[in-house]
Structures are given as C-alpha cells and as structure tokens.
Design a protein around this motif. Structure first.
Motif, PDB file in Angstrom:
ATOM      1  N   SER A 148       0.838  -1.191   0.000  1.00  0.00           N
ATOM      2  CA  SER A 148       0.000   0.000   0.000  1.00  0.00           C
ATOM      3  C   SER A 148       0.878   1.249   0.000  1.00  0.00           C
ATOM      4  N   VAL A 149       0.319   2.347  -0.492  1.00  0.00           N
ATOM      5  CA  VAL A 149       1.018   3.619  -0.594  1.00  0.00           C
ATOM      6  C   VAL A 149       0.245   4.651   0.208  1.00  0.00           C
ATOM      7  N   THR A 150       0.963   5.433   1.008  1.00  0.00           N
ATOM      8  CA  THR A 150       0.338   6.499   1.795  1.00  0.00           C
ATOM      9  C   THR A 150       1.020   7.823   1.482  1.00  0.00           C
ATOM     10  N   VAL A 151       0.214   8.818   1.143  1.00  0.00           N
ATOM     11  CA  VAL A 151       0.696  10.174   0.900  1.00  0.00           C
ATOM     12  C   VAL A 151      -0.258  11.119   1.623  1.00  0.00           C
ATOM     13  N   GLY A 152       0.207  11.708   2.709  1.00  0.00           N
ATOM     14  CA  GLY A 152      -0.682  12.550   3.501  1.00  0.00           C
ATOM     15  C   GLY A 152      -1.872  11.739   3.996  1.00  0.00           C
ATOM     16  N   GLY A 153      -3.064  12.233   3.716  1.00  0.00           N
ATOM     17  CA  GLY A 153      -4.278  11.523   4.120  1.00  0.00           C
ATOM     18  C   GLY A 153      -4.749  10.497   3.115  1.00  0.00           C
ATOM     19  N   LEU A 154      -3.994  10.323   2.023  1.00  0.00           N
ATOM     20  CA  LEU A 154      -4.344   9.341   1.004  1.00  0.00           C
ATOM     21  C   LEU A 154      -3.710   7.993   1.320  1.00  0.00           C
ATOM     22  N   ARG A 155      -4.490   6.926   1.172  1.00  0.00           N
ATOM     23  CA  ARG A 155      -3.935   5.583   1.290  1.00  0.00           C
ATOM     24  C   ARG A 155      -4.473   4.757   0.136  1.00  0.00           C
ATOM     25  N   ILE A 156      -3.563   4.142  -0.631  1.00  0.00           N
ATOM     26  CA  ILE A 156      -3.940   3.358  -1.804  1.00  0.00           C
ATOM     27  C   ILE A 156      -3.415   1.949  -1.627  1.00  0.00           C
ATOM     28  N   ASP A 157      -4.313   0.972  -1.699  1.00  0.00           N
ATOM     29  CA  ASP A 157      -3.938  -0.439  -1.558  1.00  0.00           C
ATOM     30  C   ASP A 157      -4.178  -1.136  -2.896  1.00  0.00           C
ATOM     31  N   PRO A 158      -3.128  -1.421  -3.676  1.00  0.00           N
ATOM     32  CA  PRO A 158      -3.320  -2.032  -4.990  1.00  0.00           C
ATOM     33  C   PRO A 158      -3.805  -3.471  -4.933  1.00  0.00           C
ATOM     34  N   ARG A 159      -3.588  -4.145  -3.809  1.00  0.00           N
ATOM     35  CA  ARG A 159      -4.043  -5.539  -3.713  1.00  0.00           C
ATOM     36  C   ARG A 159      -5.555  -5.621  -3.644  1.00  0.00           C
ATOM     37  N   SER A 160      -6.164  -4.762  -2.859  1.00  0.00           N
ATOM     38  CA  SER A 160      -7.629  -4.746  -2.776  1.00  0.00           C
ATOM     39  C   SER A 160      -8.234  -3.731  -3.734  1.00  0.00           C
ATOM     40  N   ARG A 161      -7.361  -2.941  -4.380  1.00  0.00           N
ATOM     41  CA  ARG A 161      -7.782  -1.853  -5.271  1.00  0.00           C
ATOM     42  C   ARG A 161      -8.761  -0.921  -4.556  1.00  0.00           C
ATOM     43  N   GLU A 162      -8.370  -0.534  -3.351  1.00  0.00           N
ATOM     44  CA  GLU A 162      -9.162   0.403  -2.566  1.00  0.00           C
ATOM     45  C   GLU A 162      -8.317   1.622  -2.235  1.00  0.00           C
ATOM     46  N   ALA A 163      -8.941   2.788  -2.251  1.00  0.00           N
ATOM     47  CA  ALA A 163      -8.259   4.036  -1.903  1.00  0.00           C
ATOM     48  C   ALA A 163      -9.133   4.806  -0.928  1.00  0.00           C
ATOM     49  N   THR A 164      -8.492   5.425   0.056  1.00  0.00           N
ATOM     50  CA  THR A 164      -9.220   6.233   1.029  1.00  0.00           C
ATOM     51  C   THR A 164      -8.546   7.591   1.158  1.00  0.00           C
ATOM     52  N   LEU A 165      -9.339   8.597   1.508  1.00  0.00           N
ATOM     53  CA  LEU A 165      -8.844   9.942   1.788  1.00  0.00           C
ATOM     54  C   LEU A 165      -9.321  10.326   3.177  1.00  0.00           C
ATOM     55  N   ASP A 166      -8.376  10.492   4.085  1.00  0.00           N
ATOM     56  CA  ASP A 166      -8.697  10.776   5.488  1.00  0.00           C
ATOM     57  C   ASP A 166      -9.643   9.719   6.058  1.00  0.00           C
ATOM     58  N   VAL A 224     -11.874   7.987   4.510  1.00  0.00           N
ATOM     59  CA  VAL A 224     -13.142   7.850   3.780  1.00  0.00           C
ATOM     60  C   VAL A 224     -12.873   7.194   2.432  1.00  0.00           C
ATOM     61  N   PRO A 225     -13.569   6.088   2.093  1.00  0.00           N
ATOM     62  CA  PRO A 225     -13.332   5.416   0.816  1.00  0.00           C
ATOM     63  C   PRO A 225     -13.618   6.337  -0.369  1.00  0.00           C
ATOM     64  N   LEU A 226     -12.771   6.237  -1.388  1.00  0.00           N
ATOM     65  CA  LEU A 226     -12.961   6.985  -2.626  1.00  0.00           C
ATOM     66  C   LEU A 226     -13.612   6.078  -3.666  1.00  0.00           C
ATOM     67  N   ASP A 227     -14.630   6.585  -4.331  1.00  0.00           N
ATOM     68  CA  ASP A 227     -15.321   5.832  -5.366  1.00  0.00           C
ATOM     69  C   ASP A 227     -14.641   6.122  -6.703  1.00  0.00           C
ATOM     70  N   LEU A 228     -13.656   5.304  -7.049  1.00  0.00           N
ATOM     71  CA  LEU A 228     -12.847   5.536  -8.236  1.00  0.00           C
ATOM     72  C   LEU A 228     -13.146   4.500  -9.313  1.00  0.00           C
ATOM     73  N   SER A 229     -13.111   4.946 -10.567  1.00  0.00           N
ATOM     74  CA  SER A 229     -13.166   4.002 -11.678  1.00  0.00           C
ATOM     75  C   SER A 229     -11.833   3.257 -11.743  1.00  0.00           C
ATOM     76  N   PRO A 230     -11.777   2.131 -12.441  1.00  0.00           N
ATOM     77  CA  PRO A 230     -10.503   1.405 -12.545  1.00  0.00           C
ATOM     78  C   PRO A 230      -9.366   2.276 -13.069  1.00  0.00           C
ATOM     79  N   ARG A 231      -9.633   3.095 -14.072  1.00  0.00           N
ATOM     80  CA  ARG A 231      -8.575   3.931 -14.624  1.00  0.00           C
ATOM     81  C   ARG A 231      -8.181   5.044 -13.657  1.00  0.00           C
ATOM     82  N   GLU A 232      -9.128   5.622 -12.942  1.00  0.00           N
ATOM     83  CA  GLU A 232      -8.810   6.634 -11.939  1.00  0.00           C
ATOM     84  C   GLU A 232      -7.935   6.044 -10.835  1.00  0.00           C
ATOM     85  N   PHE A 233      -8.247   4.813 -10.428  1.00  0.00           N
ATOM     86  CA  PHE A 233      -7.436   4.158  -9.399  1.00  0.00           C
ATOM     87  C   PHE A 233      -6.003   3.959  -9.898  1.00  0.00           C
ATOM     88  N   ASP A 234      -5.857   3.452 -11.127  1.00  0.00           N
ATOM     89  CA  ASP A 234      -4.516   3.217 -11.673  1.00  0.00           C
ATOM     90  C   ASP A 234      -3.729   4.521 -11.765  1.00  0.00           C
TER      91      ASP A 234
END
Length: 226
Positions: A127-145, A147-157
């Motif tokens: 997983s990658v953390t930048v400030g309040g952002l956390r991105i987990d490529p294994r589960s393909r989930e991203a959160t901001l502070d 709170v889950p972000l509703d991202l399209s597959p391309r937005e996540f990538d």
C-alpha cells in the motif's frame, strides 16, 4: 502459462488468433458471443480477456461493464472503432487496454504481456500512503482521510501511479505509456479528463489544488498538501 479468454464472434478471426496466441505460449479458450463469454469468465477465471465489441447478442461495451461488476480480470478490447470519445469511454468503463483492428497475433501478444506484467506488479506492491491518502493495490481500494474513494478502474490506476512517486513530476506521455499502456503517443485530453475527474473526487480543483499539482508544460505531481 497465462490463461486467456477470447470473446470474438468472427470464426476466422477467432481461429487465427487462438492459434497465434497458443503458438506464443498462452492457453486460450474462446466464446462467440457475450453471454457465453460472461459464463466462461465466471467459470474459468482467466488471467486476461480479449474482448471484441461487435458481438451478436450484446455490445461488447455492455459486456465490459457487466464483467467489471463481478471481476477485476484485465480486459483488452479489440475494436474497429478508433475515435477518441469511444476510446475514453472504453477506458473509463474499465478496459485495461485496447487494440484497433486489424492487428496481428504478435501485436496483441505484446499488449497482453504488458497488461499482465502491470497487473502482476499491482498485486505484489504494498500500500502507498501520501498525507491523508492511502492506496492499496491488492484490494484496489483508496481512502482519503479514512473515507473510501469511489474511483473508476482507470482513476485508481492513475492515482496509484502518481502516489507511488510522491513529489515527482510525471509527464502526460509517461502516464499514457504506463497507465494507459499506449507507448507511441495518444491524446493528452484523455489524461486531462481523468485528472479532472480525479481532482473532483479528491475534493479539489486545478485552480485550488491540494494533492494534484500541475506543472505547466511539464506534467503533474502528487504531493502532501502544505
């Protein structure tokens, strides 16, 4: 040996492409229609799907959306359509790459290897953390502070690629090459549109950026907000 599913209604193309991909070391199953392809995708759980858009029982774009509702399997779309709007729609619907007909088995094999390589890297990265952002490529989930972000597959990538390089200015050409897998150029507008959508979901604008900073004439970087 990667297991591929080819969804293609033209029997001559299906036979030729199946033979060519098997000669290049892939295990290939095929389906002549959308619903058959959906059934095999669920039953066989292939490593990648090559999807034709012009299917007899359903438009391939609709099948792509159905696949994305149940699976994260990489999908390469094979299409005779080459308009920019159509390409943006395909990528936003969840396609990992596309190839415009006519194409050779060698060309689609190169695309398949690139997408599988990127998919494998995503599964093994942490997983990658930048400030309040956390991105987990294994589960393909991203959160901001938190709170889950509703991202399209391309937005996540796109977010994951930038977040893995915090503070680094990344050019649009690099994004097209590594996120869209288009190594020989493409439309900058595609990147601009997805950055705009991503900014909106991060609660910022290009005029008032927080994480996504545009460096005019160079590219974009993702940084911890000051």
């Amino acid at each position: 040996m990667p297991n591929l599913l080819l969804v293609e209604d033209d029997p001559a193309i299906r036979t030729s492409l199946t033979r060519g991909l098997r000669d290049r070391g892939h295990a290939v199953s095929s389906a002549p229609a959308a619903l058959d392809g959906l059934r095999l995708a669920v039953e066989e759980r292939p490593d990648l799907i090559v999807l034709d858009l012009g299917l007899p029982d359903m438009d391939g774009l609709d099948l792509l959306r159905m696949l994305r509702a149940v699976s994260r399997v990489p999908v390469i779309v094979a299409t005779a359509r080459d308009g920019e709007a159509e390409m943006v729609e395909l990528l936003d619907a969840g396609a990992d790459d596309y190839v415009v007909k006519p194409f050779s088995a060698a060309q689609i094999d190169a695309r398949i290897r690139a997408v599988l390589r990127r998919s494998g890297e995503s599964r093994t990265d942490g997983s990658v953390t930048v400030g309040g952002l956390r991105i987990d490529p294994r589960s393909r989930e991203a959160t901001l502070d938190g709170v889950p972000l509703d991202l399209s597959p391309r937005e996540f990538d796109l977010l994951h690629y930038l977040a893995a390089r915090p503070g680094e200015v990344v050019s649009k050409r690099e994004l097209l090459t590594h996120v869209w897998q288009i190594p020989y150029g493409g439309a900058d507008k595609t990147v601009d549109v997805h950055l705009s959508w991503l900014r909106r979901k991060l609660g910022e604008t290009s005029a008032e950026p927080r994480y996504l900073q545009t460096v005019r004439g160079v590219g974009v970087r993702l940084s911890v907000p000051s």
